[in-house]
Design a protein around this motif. Structure first.
Motif, PDB file in Angstrom:
ATOM      1  N   SER A 133     -28.632  28.303  31.266  1.00 30.78           N
ATOM      2  CA  SER A 133     -27.550  27.437  31.748  1.00 30.78           C
ATOM      3  C   SER A 133     -26.649  26.985  30.602  1.00 30.78           C
ATOM      4  O   SER A 133     -25.514  26.535  30.847  1.00 30.78           O
ATOM      5  N   LEU A 142     -18.953  20.241  38.943  1.00 31.93           N
ATOM      6  CA  LEU A 142     -20.358  20.130  39.347  1.00 31.93           C
ATOM      7  C   LEU A 142     -20.465  20.229  40.859  1.00 31.93           C
ATOM      8  O   LEU A 142     -19.617  19.671  41.575  1.00 31.93           O
ATOM      9  N   PRO A 143     -21.505  20.890  41.386  1.00 30.86           N
ATOM     10  CA  PRO A 143     -22.512  21.649  40.647  1.00 30.86           C
ATOM     11  C   PRO A 143     -21.923  22.929  40.059  1.00 30.86           C
ATOM     12  O   PRO A 143     -20.817  23.339  40.416  1.00 30.86           O
ATOM     13  N   SER A 145     -21.634  26.752  39.655  1.00 32.43           N
ATOM     14  CA  SER A 145     -21.903  28.054  40.268  1.00 32.43           C
ATOM     15  C   SER A 145     -21.744  29.143  39.212  1.00 32.43           C
ATOM     16  O   SER A 145     -21.293  28.891  38.085  1.00 32.43           O
ATOM     17  N   ASP A 222     -30.620  19.515  34.758  1.00 29.18           N
ATOM     18  CA  ASP A 222     -31.234  19.999  35.999  1.00 29.18           C
ATOM     19  C   ASP A 222     -32.580  20.595  35.618  1.00 29.18           C
ATOM     20  O   ASP A 222     -32.653  21.716  35.114  1.00 29.18           O
ATOM     21  N   ASN A 249     -28.068  31.860  39.208  1.00 28.84           N
ATOM     22  CA  ASN A 249     -28.588  30.574  38.753  1.00 28.84           C
ATOM     23  C   ASN A 249     -29.930  30.274  39.412  1.00 28.84           C
ATOM     24  O   ASN A 249     -30.137  30.582  40.591  1.00 28.84           O
ATOM     25  N   GLY A 253     -31.076  21.839  41.607  1.00 25.12           N
ATOM     26  CA  GLY A 253     -29.977  21.259  42.365  1.00 25.12           C
ATOM     27  C   GLY A 253     -29.912  19.747  42.270  1.00 25.12           C
ATOM     28  O   GLY A 253     -29.172  19.097  43.011  1.00 25.12           O
ATOM     29  N   GLU A 254     -30.691  19.170  41.342  1.00 27.14           N
ATOM     30  CA  GLU A 254     -30.672  17.731  41.110  1.00 27.14           C
ATOM     31  C   GLU A 254     -30.526  17.481  39.613  1.00 27.14           C
ATOM     32  O   GLU A 254     -31.211  18.116  38.807  1.00 27.14           O
ATOM     33  N   ALA A 255     -29.653  16.563  39.249  1.00 27.84           N
ATOM     34  CA  ALA A 255     -29.437  16.228  37.841  1.00 27.84           C
ATOM     35  C   ALA A 255     -29.933  14.817  37.550  1.00 27.84           C
ATOM     36  O   ALA A 255     -29.688  13.889  38.329  1.00 27.84           O
ATOM     37  N   LEU A 293     -25.959  21.005  36.179  1.00 28.85           N
ATOM     38  CA  LEU A 293     -26.447  20.857  37.550  1.00 28.85           C
ATOM     39  C   LEU A 293     -26.214  22.175  38.271  1.00 28.85           C
ATOM     40  O   LEU A 293     -25.074  22.631  38.379  1.00 28.85           O
ATOM     41  N   ASP A 295     -25.921  25.188  40.998  1.00 27.37           N
ATOM     42  CA  ASP A 295     -25.686  25.670  42.350  1.00 27.37           C
ATOM     43  C   ASP A 295     -26.411  27.008  42.451  1.00 27.37           C
ATOM     44  O   ASP A 295     -25.984  28.003  41.867  1.00 27.37           O
TER      45      ASP A 295
END
Length: 339
Positions: A133, A142-143, A145, A222, A249, A253-255, A293, A295
């Motif tokens: 990432s 954000l998020p 992709s 993330d 990716n 999906g949570e930061a 973060l 996607d």
């Protein structure tokens, strides 16, 4: 996990199998009944990294080899006859990339080139190349992709961008069946203290540490538990349809901020200590990645992957592992070389 049983008797090479994620992937493949060649970096200590810590039942199902992905002759020889190659061998420690950037180019870009050339020559069915990432740099949107612009904010991330572009070039130029997997911040057992979560856990559990010494605790990350990241590799390794030459990716999906992680680990361990900032842990100001973060909808759509372990569950399992390691007085700083 839907793909595990399909690896039985598959001939699989894992480069970087001595590292954090690589050892977990090799172990899972071995238990799935795959014919696993686990490659580690050659060293003079007769060590196979984290593979030396695996149960005998897992190691007994692997062929262990040592070498260097920078050596094209070795790579051609070790890759020959495999169906699938998971390429995880890389220099990954971001701070060291500021000190020795050429070594990152040689290992991460030229090493990937050697894998792609071997796959082209031997007509390997699928190659999964590990990205990061970090190639996105500080998020513009954000998020994030896979269409997010790539930004080389450290020599490490620049070298991984270069490797990703080599994959795309070999798919377009020669039809090599290669795909790029971009895990976000993976954590779990066997991760060295170069990463923030094991740094927090070890310092909290260690009675000789009166405070937590960390860098910037405001950055957002993330975090994905290693079992979920391994599942992403297994999914990409067999999924059809899959877009060769394209990145996928893999993130929760949570930061959360590093400060949030400190609070969570303190809650899990029931141990609280003051936090002190150490300047030497900070990246150069224009190099710091402020927020990541994921996607991961493309990976869900094409391979059916989604994370299953929550951050708190993963932290609890990682804390248990560290308690056991510290209880035995055994702490390993794993190679910066391997993912």
């Amino acid at each position: 996990m839907q793909y595990v049983e399909r690896y039985r008797d598959a001939r699989v090479l894992v480069t970087g199998a001595d590292g954090f994620i690589g050892s977990h992937l090799a172990e899972r493949l071995a238990y799935a009944g795959a014919d696993v060649t686990a490659m580690s970096l050659y060293n003079s200590f007769d060590s196979h990294g984290w593979l030396d810590d695996l149960p005998a039942a897992a190691v007994g199902r692997m062929s262990l080899v040592r070498g260097d992905v920078r050596d094209p002759g070795f790579v051609r020889a070790v890759a020959r006859g495999h169906d699938i190659v998971f390429h995880l061998a890389a220099l990954i420690a971001i701070p060291y990339s500021y000190v020795a950037p050429r070594s990152y180019v040689e290992t991460n870009i030229l090493g990937t080139l050697n894998i792609l050339e071997a796959a082209r020559e031997d007509r390997i069915k699928r190659i999964v190349v590990t990205s990061t990432s970090e190639v996105y740099g500080s998020a513009l949107t954000l998020p994030i992709s896979e269409s997010h612009p790539l930004q080389g904010q450290s020599p490490y991330s620049a070298s991984k961008i270069g490797a990703d572009m080599m994959v795309e070039a070999y798919v377009r130029s020669f039809g090599v069946p290669a795909v790029v997997l971009r895990p976000f911040n993976t954590f779990g057992p066997r991760q060295s203290e170069r990463a923030v979560i094991p740094t927090i856990i070890r310092q909290l559990l260690d009675p000789v540490c009166p405070v937590l010494t960390l860098g910037d605790t405001s950055t957002l990350r993330d975090f994905t538990f290693v079992d979920d990241t391994v599942s992403a590799f297994l999914a990409v390794g067999l999924a059809h349809p899959i877009e060769f030459g394209q990145p996928y990716n893999a993130g929760s999906g949570e930061a959360v901020s590093v400060a949030d992680v400190v609070e969570l680990v303190s809650s899990v361990t029931n141990i609280r200590k003051p936090v002190e900032r150490e300047e030497h842990r900070l990246r150069p100001p224009r190099s710091e990645v402020r927020a990541l973060l994921a996607d991961s909808q493309r990976l869900l759509a094409d391979a059916g992957w989604h994370p299953e372990v929550s951050l708190r569950q993963g932290l609890s399992r990682t804390v248990d592992w560290w308690r056991e390691r510290l209880g035995r007085g055994s702490v390993r700083q794993s190679h910066a070389y391997m993912t």
